[in-house]
Design a protein around this motif. Sequence first.
Motif, PDB file in Angstrom:
ATOM      1  N   LEU A 483       0.822  -1.204   0.000  1.00 19.16           N
ATOM      2  CA  LEU A 483       0.000   0.000   0.000  1.00 19.16           C
ATOM      3  C   LEU A 483       0.861   1.263   0.000  1.00 19.16           C
ATOM      4  CD1 LEU A 483      -2.776  -1.094   2.523  1.00 19.16           C
ATOM      5  CD2 LEU A 483      -2.963  -0.903   0.052  1.00 19.16           C
ATOM      6  N   LEU A 484       2.000   1.201   0.677  1.00 18.73           N
ATOM      7  CA  LEU A 484       2.914   2.342   0.642  1.00 18.73           C
ATOM      8  C   LEU A 484       3.548   2.490  -0.743  1.00 18.73           C
ATOM      9  CD1 LEU A 484       4.652   1.904   4.116  1.00 18.73           C
ATOM     10  CD2 LEU A 484       3.238   3.841   3.426  1.00 18.73           C
ATOM     11  N   ALA A 485       3.766   1.370  -1.423  1.00 14.03           N
ATOM     12  CA  ALA A 485       4.371   1.422  -2.756  1.00 14.03           C
ATOM     13  C   ALA A 485       3.470   2.118  -3.759  1.00 14.03           C
ATOM     14  CB  ALA A 485       4.704   0.008  -3.232  1.00 14.03           C
ATOM     15  N   ARG A 486       2.158   2.143  -3.492  1.00 14.42           N
ATOM     16  CA  ARG A 486       1.241   2.840  -4.390  1.00 14.42           C
ATOM     17  C   ARG A 486       1.343   4.362  -4.232  1.00 14.42           C
ATOM     18  NH1 ARG A 486      -4.166  -0.928  -3.455  1.00 14.42           N
ATOM     19  NH2 ARG A 486      -3.272  -2.873  -4.256  1.00 14.42           N
ATOM     20  N   LEU A 487       1.997   4.809  -3.180  1.00 21.42           N
ATOM     21  CA  LEU A 487       2.176   6.247  -2.970  1.00 21.42           C
ATOM     22  C   LEU A 487       3.483   6.705  -3.593  1.00 21.42           C
ATOM     23  CD1 LEU A 487       1.104   6.409   0.798  1.00 21.42           C
ATOM     24  CD2 LEU A 487      -0.339   6.680  -1.226  1.00 21.42           C
ATOM     25  N   ARG A 488       3.745   6.303  -4.807  1.00 15.30           N
ATOM     26  CA  ARG A 488       5.018   6.606  -5.442  1.00 15.30           C
ATOM     27  C   ARG A 488       5.156   8.116  -5.620  1.00 15.30           C
ATOM     28  NH1 ARG A 488       7.019   1.796  -6.859  1.00 15.30           N
ATOM     29  NH2 ARG A 488       5.617   0.102  -7.453  1.00 15.30           N
ATOM     30  N   GLY A 489       6.278   8.627  -5.165  1.00 15.42           N
ATOM     31  CA  GLY A 489       6.526  10.054  -5.253  1.00 15.42           C
ATOM     32  C   GLY A 489       6.060  10.833  -4.046  1.00 15.42           C
ATOM     33  N   VAL A 490       5.280  10.215  -3.133  1.00 14.64           N
ATOM     34  CA  VAL A 490       4.813  10.895  -1.925  1.00 14.64           C
ATOM     35  C   VAL A 490       5.942  10.936  -0.906  1.00 14.64           C
ATOM     36  CG1 VAL A 490       3.131  10.860  -0.042  1.00 14.64           C
ATOM     37  CG2 VAL A 490       2.440  10.206  -2.364  1.00 14.64           C
ATOM     38  N   ARG A 536      13.024   4.104  -6.751  1.00 14.38           N
ATOM     39  CA  ARG A 536      13.113   4.493  -8.158  1.00 14.38           C
ATOM     40  C   ARG A 536      12.342   5.786  -8.418  1.00 14.38           C
ATOM     41  NH1 ARG A 536       9.356   1.124 -11.948  1.00 14.38           N
ATOM     42  NH2 ARG A 536       7.961   2.229 -10.518  1.00 14.38           N
ATOM     43  N   ASP A 537      11.154   5.908  -7.807  1.00 18.09           N
ATOM     44  CA  ASP A 537      10.312   7.078  -8.060  1.00 18.09           C
ATOM     45  C   ASP A 537      10.605   8.240  -7.122  1.00 18.09           C
ATOM     46  OD1 ASP A 537       8.983   5.714 -10.085  1.00 18.09           O
ATOM     47  OD2 ASP A 537       7.608   4.788  -8.663  1.00 18.09           O
ATOM     48  N   SER A 538      11.491   8.020  -6.180  1.00 19.71           N
ATOM     49  CA  SER A 538      11.848   9.106  -5.265  1.00 19.71           C
ATOM     50  C   SER A 538      12.839  10.048  -5.934  1.00 19.71           C
ATOM     51  CB  SER A 538      12.460   8.536  -3.984  1.00 19.71           C
ATOM     52  OG  SER A 538      12.938   9.572  -3.144  1.00 19.71           O
ATOM     53  N   LYS A 539      12.780  11.320  -5.580  1.00 17.68           N
ATOM     54  CA  LYS A 539      13.693  12.314  -6.144  1.00 17.68           C
ATOM     55  C   LYS A 539      14.885  12.584  -5.223  1.00 17.68           C
ATOM     56  CE  LYS A 539      10.848  12.822  -9.529  1.00 17.68           C
ATOM     57  NZ  LYS A 539      11.148  12.210 -10.842  1.00 17.68           N
ATOM     58  N   SER A 540      14.976  11.804  -4.161  1.00 15.15           N
ATOM     59  CA  SER A 540      16.032  12.024  -3.181  1.00 15.15           C
ATOM     60  C   SER A 540      17.297  11.252  -3.566  1.00 15.15           C
ATOM     61  CB  SER A 540      15.558  11.579  -1.785  1.00 15.15           C
ATOM     62  OG  SER A 540      16.611  11.624  -0.855  1.00 15.15           O
ATOM     63  N   VAL A 541      18.427  11.935  -3.504  1.00 17.92           N
ATOM     64  CA  VAL A 541      19.710  11.277  -3.772  1.00 17.92           C
ATOM     65  C   VAL A 541      20.029  10.274  -2.683  1.00 17.92           C
ATOM     66  CG1 VAL A 541      22.186  11.683  -4.127  1.00 17.92           C
ATOM     67  CG2 VAL A 541      20.510  13.324  -4.993  1.00 17.92           C
ATOM     68  N   GLU A 542      19.576  10.553  -1.461  1.00 14.66           N
ATOM     69  CA  GLU A 542      19.811   9.632  -0.353  1.00 14.66           C
ATOM     70  C   GLU A 542      19.091   8.306  -0.579  1.00 14.66           C
ATOM     71  OE1 GLU A 542      21.583   8.443   3.168  1.00 14.66           O
ATOM     72  OE2 GLU A 542      21.924  10.232   1.940  1.00 14.66           O
ATOM     73  N   ASP A 543      17.917   8.375  -1.206  1.00 12.96           N
ATOM     74  CA  ASP A 543      17.184   7.143  -1.501  1.00 12.96           C
ATOM     75  C   ASP A 543      17.891   6.315  -2.568  1.00 12.96           C
ATOM     76  OD1 ASP A 543      15.233   7.613   0.361  1.00 12.96           O
ATOM     77  OD2 ASP A 543      13.815   8.519  -1.046  1.00 12.96           O
ATOM     78  N   VAL A 544      18.623   6.971  -3.459  1.00 15.05           N
ATOM     79  CA  VAL A 544      19.413   6.227  -4.450  1.00 15.05           C
ATOM     80  C   VAL A 544      20.484   5.414  -3.747  1.00 15.05           C
ATOM     81  CG1 VAL A 544      20.922   6.429  -6.455  1.00 15.05           C
ATOM     82  CG2 VAL A 544      18.962   7.964  -6.219  1.00 15.05           C
ATOM     83  N   ARG A 545      21.125   6.014  -2.763  1.00 13.48           N
ATOM     84  CA  ARG A 545      22.143   5.291  -1.992  1.00 13.48           C
ATOM     85  C   ARG A 545      21.527   4.101  -1.257  1.00 13.48           C
ATOM     86  NH1 ARG A 545      23.577   4.789   2.951  1.00 13.48           N
ATOM     87  NH2 ARG A 545      22.018   6.302   3.668  1.00 13.48           N
ATOM     88  N   ARG A 546      20.328   4.298  -0.715  1.00 14.03           N
ATOM     89  CA  ARG A 546      19.654   3.200  -0.016  1.00 14.03           C
ATOM     90  C   ARG A 546      19.275   2.084  -0.990  1.00 14.03           C
ATOM     91  NH1 ARG A 546      16.729   7.719   2.481  1.00 14.03           N
ATOM     92  NH2 ARG A 546      17.559   8.106   4.571  1.00 14.03           N
ATOM     93  N   ALA A 547      18.903   2.439  -2.205  1.00 17.07           N
ATOM     94  CA  ALA A 547      18.559   1.426  -3.202  1.00 17.07           C
ATOM     95  C   ALA A 547      19.776   0.575  -3.552  1.00 17.07           C
ATOM     96  CB  ALA A 547      17.992   2.096  -4.453  1.00 17.07           C
ATOM     97  N   ILE A 548      20.933   1.215  -3.738  1.00 13.24           N
ATOM     98  CA  ILE A 548      22.158   0.460  -4.045  1.00 13.24           C
ATOM     99  C   ILE A 548      22.535  -0.427  -2.867  1.00 13.24           C
ATOM    100  CG2 ILE A 548      24.589   0.684  -4.632  1.00 13.24           C
ATOM    101  CD1 ILE A 548      22.634   1.495  -6.847  1.00 13.24           C
ATOM    102  N   GLU A 549      22.373   0.082  -1.667  1.00 11.00           N
ATOM    103  CA  GLU A 549      22.675  -0.715  -0.473  1.00 11.00           C
ATOM    104  C   GLU A 549      21.761  -1.930  -0.380  1.00 11.00           C
ATOM    105  OE1 GLU A 549      22.133  -0.304   4.365  1.00 11.00           O
ATOM    106  OE2 GLU A 549      22.137   1.503   3.117  1.00 11.00           O
TER     107      GLU A 549
END
Length: 834
Positions: A483-490, A536-549
């Motif tokens: 359900l949280l995944a449906r809030l993409r970009g929120v 993927r849909d987040s605009k945060s650079v920090e979230d990119v680091r978390r995705a790679i981790e």
Amino acid sequence: MASLAARHVLKPQSVRCAQSVMCRESCLASSSSLMAHTAQQSRPMVTSSTHFGSLQGGYDTSLHASYTSKLQSFGGSWFHLSTVSPSEYTDSRTPDDLDEGIPFRRSNTNADPNKQLKKSTLFDDRADAKLAALSTAKHEADVAKAAFLVHSQPEQSDASVSEELHFRWNQSEQQLAHAYSQAIKYTSRVLNNQEATATAEKLMYEWMARFTDSFDDGSITKKRNIQRNADEFSDVQDTVYVNKKRMVRTIHKVVAKLSSEDSSINEDDTLNLPTIHIPPPSSKDYINLLRAYSISKARRKGQQSEALIVNMLELARITSFYYNVDHPKWTQDRVNDFGMECDNNGVKKWISWTKENVPNSKAFALAIKCYAGSTHNESFERILLLNHVHNEFSQSCHPLIPGIYNDDPYVLFHSIKSLRNFQVEDERNKGEEWLRKLHRFVTSGENAGYLQEEASESDTAHASTAEPNKIDVTAAYTTNIRLLARLRGVKGAATDARKVLERMHGVYDVIEKEEGSIASIDIRENAYNLLLGLYRDSKSVEDVRRAIELIERMVDAGTKPAKDRKGVPLPTDQSFEYAILALANISDAEAAIQEADKLIQMMEEQEHLERSIVVYNAYLKLCAKQMFGKAELYEKALETLGRLKEMSKQHTAASPSSETLSLVIKSCSLAERTDHESVLATASNLFDQLVAKEADEKSAEALTDGCYYHMMRCVNTHVIDEVERKDKIEDLFSEACQRGLCSNSILTLFRNAVSEEDYILTVGKGRLADSWVANVTGPKALYTDGSKGGAGKNARRHGKSTSDWAKNQKLKDSQRVASKEAKRAKKFFKKIKN
């Protein structure tokens, strides 16, 4: 007492308790049994399974005449026994006399023995057998009751006979309760059969009504809400809902009655036989019916489950008030009652009856499950109400009444599973609250004995059980993440989903460390992929680091034995796809491409994973975004395409798809190159390959509106001659419209490439043809100005009448407003009623 007991078992409209009919042959059998017993008073006591019509003994004509007159005076004018003797009587019962409304009918015992019994085709063999046994048990109970009541007349004062007949009646009622339980159990287990569930429901209410009918108090036996005739519906309520205030008041009164000290004693020295009652349904019987509700496709099953919970508490209230000595209607003869006897544990039966009829946590959980996925417009409000009532019950009942727990995991599990939309703030807040309580319950060592306290017959209310005697909570956590995944970009959605994932690992760590854990969990790759999709849909650079981790954690798990992975799943092609696309949020293009190359290499090194084209398509999308307008984009795209063609010789899943060719065409249109002819030739060659895959000129299997747009853009960029450029764009636009691929982007590009006069001559004014936009997957335009409509658009459509359009539109708007107001008023009055 009358005011408390008048409000009796409430029944939904779908259920009508069948009238308990005592057939005339049953009373004849009673007469035969009584006379046989009178002739053999010295015979030992028989067991409860002995049929009363089969008692053998001498026959006395005078006794027969005496019992005939007694039965006539007892039963009414429809008894005609003057010409029938016990030796001539045989048990011939018809379907109309027995088990009115039950699908299974017992055959006439006087019928042809060579004729096959007609069996029900509605249910399976076990359910039919249990219904047949119930028919027999009801008949024997009616016979035993008739025999005892006839012999209890003043003229018949033989104490030993009365005592034996009383014992037989008592045993027949016990057997009847067991027969009801078995019939409900097996009919409720017949899957995908609404008739079976309805039959189990009818039997349950019939059983409950038979229990309340057994009381001697006139105020209790007087029925107000249960019709004794199936044709009378005037007093039957359409729907019985849970009322929080009434339920809470009632449970507090019931608990107070159970907590008070019972000092009742029998002060009468004479031998008084105790009043007999059929035992009421137990909690297991209610759970069987509620489970049948929850897995059925029946309409209004949520309301039916609420009605059953209300009736359960009503029976608990009746028993607790009837047997309590502090009540002003108490009479001393109630001391000599079957409910005042003690069971094997030394507890009075009425206390056990009361506790069994109080709705426990499993009953509330299954009622909530009935609302999960329901189209009822107030399902979420009903679930909240059931949670509130359950919380009040858990505070007032525990530990006096077993089976009711504060923050029960089953209640919380199904409450979480019922959530549908986290865009609604209340649902999102409740989802977080319920998951936090569930996590605290299953990870706390204080609740290690929860499953041991449960009934031996485990409840399958939760989604699945991975291990015996464990609660699989996987679905509760993944539901929150989904359900949280449906809030993409929120903002904050990815952070909240990551917290849920870490909680899942927290449950896994508790299971690994503690042997007595009550939960089990299976952390699957879909939970990780949903979180990577949020990154993927987040605009945060920090979230990119978390995705790679996160993807590196999954890759690292593949290098370890299964027992050492700590619940981390292995990566899938979708995991790498989302991780690569998340790199598009990095501002440093070179660093993003380098990191993507590493991920591609990681994916190719995974032995368990087949190389998939979707990962390479993601890589091409990343290159097109990070290298926009750069000349190197063209070489990068061709290099990737050549590599895929070579790789496809060994890995067929990596063969270039239509999307791959379309992405290379996109790269050709975005790259700023000076060798225009070479780039245009490459794009045209790839486009021709896509056209060759189509079946005809109107199909759109391989080609997409995006592919046409980028090809038109490539022509617009790399064709130098203005006339040639215009002709090619017009041809491509015409083909796109013919295939139903005229998107907003294609329409805009065509409008900018030609003159206004040519645009109007080609496209016209007003609404676009539906066939032009039939296969569009991107942004769609419905009108020639590139819009989707607006105020007054309908009135200016060419070729359509506009007469009375404004008047009809106003009428529709007024009807819509009136309908909303009516729904709001209905909802308001319903809340007041409850």
